[in-house]
Scaffold this active site. Structure first.
Site, PDB file in Angstrom:
ATOM      1  CB  CYS A 107      -1.185  -0.088   1.122  1.00 52.35           C
ATOM      2  SG  CYS A 107      -2.380   1.346   0.973  1.00 52.35           S
ATOM      3  CG  HIS A 210      -4.173  -3.382   2.348  1.00 58.38           C
ATOM      4  ND1 HIS A 210      -3.425  -2.959   3.049  1.00 58.38           N
ATOM      5  CD2 HIS A 210      -4.844  -2.356   1.558  1.00 58.38           C
ATOM      6  CE1 HIS A 210      -3.527  -1.600   3.083  1.00 58.38           C
ATOM      7  NE2 HIS A 210      -4.248  -1.248   2.018  1.00 58.38           N
ATOM      8  CD  GLU A 212      -1.759  -5.182   4.962  1.00 61.04           C
ATOM      9  OE1 GLU A 212      -2.363  -4.191   5.188  1.00 61.04           O
ATOM     10  OE2 GLU A 212      -1.454  -5.700   3.876  1.00 61.04           O
TER      11      GLU A 212
END
Length: 233
Positions: A107, A210, A212
């Site tokens: 990001c 993303h 994560e």
């Protein structure tokens, strides 16, 4: 022994404190790395010691990248920056590249790396690049909201072995002009660069989405973290 990954700290202005989303740490850890959060420092000697200590580096999300990095005036009321973080990450990036140690950006990570290497950004997608593609989703953040198209034969395409990938998306800045040393690996339906890499380094990958948030349920997100740890060796 596990390889140590230096994770760039998130910053909370209101609490005057560093913090961390667990997904960054857990994503690295499940892939076999040992993540450590960097302190918030601009001391070059301290950063040099940290870079020598670590085997790889994760550039995380967070505040907007300052338009000053690419010689623009911030759009009034639309950009929230952290100058100390930009400065710190610039030193880390330069030293990590000089040492040719693997780097993964997520990001803000792709945005900062691009700007630091001479590229430019859309400061605010809704006002500068409006489209029907959802780039700023609401929770839950692990669900995909648009596809990205892989650049054929790019490292990411070879790794994931898919032509189109559903991704989550939570950002309002994006790559505008790609830095000369970077090459694209994926694009969104409205033409934004969603992933990039540096060809002449051991491993520098960066993605706009993303992993994560999604690695617990999405195999492709886990594959991205795994490729990063594998590159560290």
């Amino acid at each position: 022994m596990k390889r140590i990954v230096g994770v760039m700290p998130l910053w909370d202005d209101e609490k005057d404190s560093i913090w961390m989303l667990p997904g960054y740490m857990d994503g690295v850890h499940q892939a076999g790395g040992l993540p450590v959060i960097f302190p918030f420092t601009e001391d070059e000697q301290e950063i040099d010691q940290l870079v020598r200590m670590c085997d790889g580096f994760l550039f995380t999300g967070g505040q907007d990248v300052s338009p000053e990095l690419y010689h623009e005036t911030p759009l009034e009321g639309l950009v929230t920056t952290c100058g100390k973080r930009d400065s710190m990450e610039g030193i880390v990036l330069e030293k990590a590249l000089d040492a040719d140690k693997p780097i993964l950006g997520i990001c803000r990570g792709i945005q900062f790396i691009n700007a630091a290497l001479g590229g430019t950004l859309y400061q605010d997608i809704p006002s500068q690049h409006p489209s029907e593609t959802e780039h700023h989703q609401h929770a839950p953040y692990d669900r995909p909201v648009h596809d990205v198209m892989m650049i054929k034969d790019s490292p990411l395409h070879k790794c994931l072995k898919v032509d189109h990938l559903p991704v989550n998306s939570y950002h309002h800045q994006a790559v505008k002009k790609l830095a000369p040393s970077l090459k694209p690996m994926a694009v969104s339906p409205d033409g934004l660069i969603e992933a990039a890499f540096m060809e002449d380094k051991r491993y520098l990958w960066a993605v706009q989405w993303h992993p994560e948030f999604s690695f617990r349920t999405d195999a492709y997100s886990r594959m991205i973290f795994a490729s990063f740890i594998k590159a560290i060796g």
